[in-house]
Write a protein that holds these residues in place. Sequence first.
Motif, PDB file in Angstrom:
ATOM      1  N   GLU A  21       0.467  -1.990   9.532  1.00 49.46           N
ATOM      2  CA  GLU A  21       0.609  -3.441   9.353  1.00 49.46           C
ATOM      3  C   GLU A  21       0.369  -3.820   7.891  1.00 49.46           C
ATOM      4  O   GLU A  21       1.081  -4.672   7.329  1.00 49.46           O
ATOM      5  N   ALA A  22      -0.606  -3.186   7.249  1.00 45.71           N
ATOM      6  CA  ALA A  22      -0.883  -3.479   5.843  1.00 45.71           C
ATOM      7  C   ALA A  22       0.282  -3.052   4.951  1.00 45.71           C
ATOM      8  O   ALA A  22       0.629  -3.736   3.976  1.00 45.71           O
ATOM      9  N   VAL A  23       0.922  -1.910   5.286  1.00 52.03           N
ATOM     10  CA  VAL A  23       2.083  -1.466   4.498  1.00 52.03           C
ATOM     11  C   VAL A  23       3.211  -2.482   4.603  1.00 52.03           C
ATOM     12  O   VAL A  23       3.889  -2.791   3.613  1.00 52.03           O
ATOM     13  N   VAL A  24       3.414  -3.029   5.817  1.00 49.88           N
ATOM     14  CA  VAL A  24       4.444  -4.058   6.001  1.00 49.88           C
ATOM     15  C   VAL A  24       4.140  -5.269   5.132  1.00 49.88           C
ATOM     16  O   VAL A  24       5.036  -5.843   4.486  1.00 49.88           O
ATOM     17  N   GLU A  25       2.856  -5.698   5.084  1.00 40.48           N
ATOM     18  CA  GLU A  25       2.468  -6.825   4.241  1.00 40.48           C
ATOM     19  C   GLU A  25       2.750  -6.535   2.770  1.00 40.48           C
ATOM     20  O   GLU A  25       3.274  -7.388   2.029  1.00 40.48           O
ATOM     21  N   VAL A  26       2.429  -5.311   2.336  1.00 38.04           N
ATOM     22  CA  VAL A  26       2.621  -4.950   0.933  1.00 38.04           C
ATOM     23  C   VAL A  26       4.106  -4.954   0.581  1.00 38.04           C
ATOM     24  O   VAL A  26       4.537  -5.507  -0.454  1.00 38.04           O
ATOM     25  N   LEU A  27       4.939  -4.347   1.427  1.00 39.44           N
ATOM     26  CA  LEU A  27       6.373  -4.284   1.139  1.00 39.44           C
ATOM     27  C   LEU A  27       7.003  -5.672   1.147  1.00 39.44           C
ATOM     28  O   LEU A  27       7.832  -5.993   0.278  1.00 39.44           O
ATOM     29  N   SER A  28       6.595  -6.512   2.107  1.00 36.40           N
ATOM     30  CA  SER A  28       7.167  -7.857   2.173  1.00 36.40           C
ATOM     31  C   SER A  28       6.827  -8.650   0.925  1.00 36.40           C
ATOM     32  O   SER A  28       7.684  -9.336   0.348  1.00 36.40           O
ATOM     33  N   ARG A  67       6.949 -14.270 -15.688  1.00 38.29           N
ATOM     34  CA  ARG A  67       7.072 -15.551 -16.388  1.00 38.29           C
ATOM     35  C   ARG A  67       5.707 -16.221 -16.466  1.00 38.29           C
ATOM     36  O   ARG A  67       5.157 -16.650 -15.452  1.00 38.29           O
ATOM     37  N   GLY A  68       5.177 -16.313 -17.679  1.00 42.75           N
ATOM     38  CA  GLY A  68       3.900 -16.995 -17.870  1.00 42.75           C
ATOM     39  C   GLY A  68       2.730 -16.177 -17.339  1.00 42.75           C
ATOM     40  O   GLY A  68       2.838 -14.988 -17.031  1.00 42.75           O
ATOM     41  N   ARG A  69       1.594 -16.865 -17.251  1.00 43.31           N
ATOM     42  CA  ARG A  69       0.353 -16.219 -16.805  1.00 43.31           C
ATOM     43  C   ARG A  69       0.404 -15.961 -15.303  1.00 43.31           C
ATOM     44  O   ARG A  69       0.860 -16.809 -14.522  1.00 43.31           O
ATOM     45  N   ILE A  70      -0.038 -14.766 -14.917  1.00 43.02           N
ATOM     46  CA  ILE A  70      -0.027 -14.396 -13.501  1.00 43.02           C
ATOM     47  C   ILE A  70      -1.197 -15.100 -12.798  1.00 43.02           C
ATOM     48  O   ILE A  70      -2.371 -14.909 -13.156  1.00 43.02           O
ATOM     49  N   ARG A  71      -0.889 -15.897 -11.809  1.00 38.55           N
ATOM     50  CA  ARG A  71      -1.925 -16.584 -11.037  1.00 38.55           C
ATOM     51  C   ARG A  71      -1.918 -16.041  -9.605  1.00 38.55           C
ATOM     52  O   ARG A  71      -0.842 -15.841  -9.026  1.00 38.55           O
ATOM     53  N   PRO A  72      -3.071 -15.819  -9.040  1.00 34.93           N
ATOM     54  CA  PRO A  72      -3.106 -15.282  -7.671  1.00 34.93           C
ATOM     55  C   PRO A  72      -2.547 -16.296  -6.669  1.00 34.93           C
ATOM     56  O   PRO A  72      -3.042 -17.399  -6.548  1.00 34.93           O
ATOM     57  N   ASN A  73      -1.436 -15.889  -6.017  1.00 35.04           N
ATOM     58  CA  ASN A  73      -0.866 -16.753  -4.996  1.00 35.04           C
ATOM     59  C   ASN A  73      -1.306 -16.269  -3.614  1.00 35.04           C
ATOM     60  O   ASN A  73      -2.145 -15.381  -3.482  1.00 35.04           O
ATOM     61  N   LEU A  74      -0.723 -16.868  -2.581  1.00 34.56           N
ATOM     62  CA  LEU A  74      -1.114 -16.511  -1.225  1.00 34.56           C
ATOM     63  C   LEU A  74      -0.859 -15.041  -0.926  1.00 34.56           C
ATOM     64  O   LEU A  74      -1.703 -14.349  -0.356  1.00 34.56           O
ATOM     65  N   GLY A  75       0.334 -14.554  -1.356  1.00 34.31           N
ATOM     66  CA  GLY A  75       0.648 -13.157  -1.070  1.00 34.31           C
ATOM     67  C   GLY A  75      -0.309 -12.203  -1.740  1.00 34.31           C
ATOM     68  O   GLY A  75      -0.787 -11.249  -1.124  1.00 34.31           O
ATOM     69  N   MET A  76      -0.603 -12.448  -3.021  1.00 27.71           N
ATOM     70  CA  MET A  76      -1.518 -11.565  -3.739  1.00 27.71           C
ATOM     71  C   MET A  76      -2.925 -11.641  -3.160  1.00 27.71           C
ATOM     72  O   MET A  76      -3.630 -10.636  -3.065  1.00 27.71           O
ATOM     73  N   ASP A 121      12.113  -0.354   9.952  1.00 28.04           N
ATOM     74  CA  ASP A 121      12.944  -1.525  10.256  1.00 28.04           C
ATOM     75  C   ASP A 121      12.969  -2.495   9.081  1.00 28.04           C
ATOM     76  O   ASP A 121      14.023  -3.068   8.744  1.00 28.04           O
ATOM     77  N   LEU A 122      11.802  -2.706   8.470  1.00 28.52           N
ATOM     78  CA  LEU A 122      11.728  -3.619   7.335  1.00 28.52           C
ATOM     79  C   LEU A 122      12.568  -3.108   6.171  1.00 28.52           C
ATOM     80  O   LEU A 122      13.297  -3.866   5.510  1.00 28.52           O
ATOM     81  N   LEU A 123      12.495  -1.794   5.900  1.00 29.05           N
ATOM     82  CA  LEU A 123      13.281  -1.218   4.810  1.00 29.05           C
ATOM     83  C   LEU A 123      14.779  -1.335   5.087  1.00 29.05           C
ATOM     84  O   LEU A 123      15.576  -1.616   4.183  1.00 29.05           O
ATOM     85  N   ARG A 124      15.175  -1.116   6.333  1.00 31.68           N
ATOM     86  CA  ARG A 124      16.594  -1.249   6.664  1.00 31.68           C
ATOM     87  C   ARG A 124      17.071  -2.694   6.493  1.00 31.68           C
ATOM     88  O   ARG A 124      18.177  -2.951   6.000  1.00 31.68           O
ATOM     89  N   THR A 125      16.225  -3.679   6.906  1.00 32.97           N
ATOM     90  CA  THR A 125      16.607  -5.089   6.795  1.00 32.97           C
ATOM     91  C   THR A 125      16.825  -5.475   5.339  1.00 32.97           C
ATOM     92  O   THR A 125      17.841  -6.090   4.977  1.00 32.97           O
ATOM     93  N   TRP A 126      15.837  -5.133   4.479  1.00 29.49           N
ATOM     94  CA  TRP A 126      15.976  -5.483   3.066  1.00 29.49           C
ATOM     95  C   TRP A 126      17.012  -4.612   2.368  1.00 29.49           C
ATOM     96  O   TRP A 126      17.580  -5.001   1.329  1.00 29.49           O
ATOM     97  N   GLY A 127      17.289  -3.440   2.908  1.00 25.87           N
ATOM     98  CA  GLY A 127      18.294  -2.573   2.305  1.00 25.87           C
ATOM     99  C   GLY A 127      19.700  -3.133   2.399  1.00 25.87           C
ATOM    100  O   GLY A 127      20.583  -2.701   1.642  1.00 25.87           O
TER     101      GLY A 127
END
Length: 595
Positions: A506-513, A560-569, A475-481
């Motif tokens: 659930e973890a795969v969904v988090e990774v794809l999002s 862009r610039g130095r990679i900083r760990p954000n919430l998603g990462m 479903d997630l792939l279809r939505t973003w597709g």
Amino acid sequence: MSGRSPALWARGIGGENALSLWSWLLTLPLALTVMNMFAGSNTLSGTGSATMVGERAGIAILLLAHVMLGLLGILLRPLITARPSLKGRITTAFGTFALLGACRPVLVAWSAQVLNIADLSENLWARILINVGMALVFLSAIAMLTDSIRGHAVLERRLRAAQAVIEAQLGFDENRLRSIRSDYVTELSARLDAALPAGMMTSLDRAEAARLLRTISDDVVRPMSHQLFHDHSPLSPESAPPRADVRGERTPRFTDLIRAAPLGLPVLLFASLIAVRLLTEYGLLFLLVQWVVGGAILLAGNAATARTVRGITSPLRRISAMTLCYAGTAAIGASVTCLLQDAFGYAPYFYWSAIWAYPLTALTVAVLRAAESQRRRHEVRLARSLNEQLKLADRAHHKLLHTRRRVARILHTNLQGNLVSSALALTASGGNDHEKDLAPPRVRDILRCAIAAAESEILEESPGQARHTASSIQDLLRTWGRVLKLSCDIDPGVWAMCDENTARAEAVVEVLSEGFTNAIRHGERNNVRVTISVREQHPAGRSRDNGALHISISSPGRLRGRIRPNLGMTTLQALCKEVTLGQDGDNVVLLVVLA
């Protein structure tokens, strides 16, 4: 006697329970039997009916003296408790016990002489020593017993209160967490209302609508998700409303814990009680012989008693059997004492008082052990309950952190992703649509649907299991597709692995999002390639990534610039074994290894 420290036992002797009503109720049988100064006296006035009147008068004197000494003990108790130090209280208590014991034979002898009932002045000093010894032993034992039982009662009340707090707090914390989730939903609605401009009521073209959705995503949803994820403040220290004490998980009843007394302690106490009388009436040699022979009989009787009552489960039957065994042992010991008297040339005299005194001594020791055993059980359970309260508070804090992070992920992954994908859809379809303007209700509908889905998931008690299967990934792939030019290369075995483990899906969904969000943020075009593969099993079975999913999401662009760990990462690093976001030529690539 038990595992209790001597200091704690001594605290009972020098505390509030040193002299109480129980001190005189429990020593009344001793006053009428063991410490009966008229027993064996041949000086009761008169014969026949006059002798019976004298015996009744003697019992009345004993009772009156017992009551008077009880009142005196109550009056003297403040002297014990007024001492500041424990050592001073114990010393004063022993001195008071000895004073009361010494006063008793003097008071009885004086009363008997005034009323012309009997002359008890002979060997008065020996009687005083006997009564002092009795008072020191039994008043101390009763003080310790009363302190232990009352302390047990206090511990039991505290234990019930602690267990009631635990039961009440469990539901109370769950309700608070549920209320907190509702507060987050309310806060989200308030932030969105504040962010929507007044011009929202006018017509918007698709570009403006897309910019509005991206602005809400970046300026409202994203900051709130980061704020919740990094918020470690604890729950406010609120307590659940008081509840009635619980009665569950009760310890055994006091009578269930009464077992046979130790072998040696009752013998030692009883030997010390009778030592003065035997010494004054029969001499030192007789005393030593009687100690050896009588002590052996009592030790053997104690061993036989312990073996006899060991298998008796009924408390009433066990205590009755103990009493009979101890009384029988005392009777045998008194009979042997008669034989020793005859062998030493004394007139045989059967000490009937021993049949009362020895069982009372042994049972007192047994009851003290039972009271302390029950007290120790309550102390252990109370400590366990208090520790459980601490664990409960810690669990509530961790649940609060989990709730905040779950809400943050919902906002970051679901709501922000829906808003971004909707904005991209509006931009992508703008050139094919002859209507330049987009009616405000249309934008509100997009917002309302996205927010309603996020709020529903936030308020959900536990994530539904049906949506965490492989179908949720599709479903997630279809939505973003619909808004991205997706190119997917997914091994067939991935779907089976995700269906077997809903947490992995659930973890795969988090990774794809997160990957799609990064593609939009860092990418230059909407071309995104997704590869999900299963690591082939090593022939030797030694691959450390055996059975892991490898996910790659790449799109044209530049970091862009130095990679900083954000919430998603940060979220992905907690879910996955390996997470890498880097530059591969002209593409930005997110690589993830998911166990």
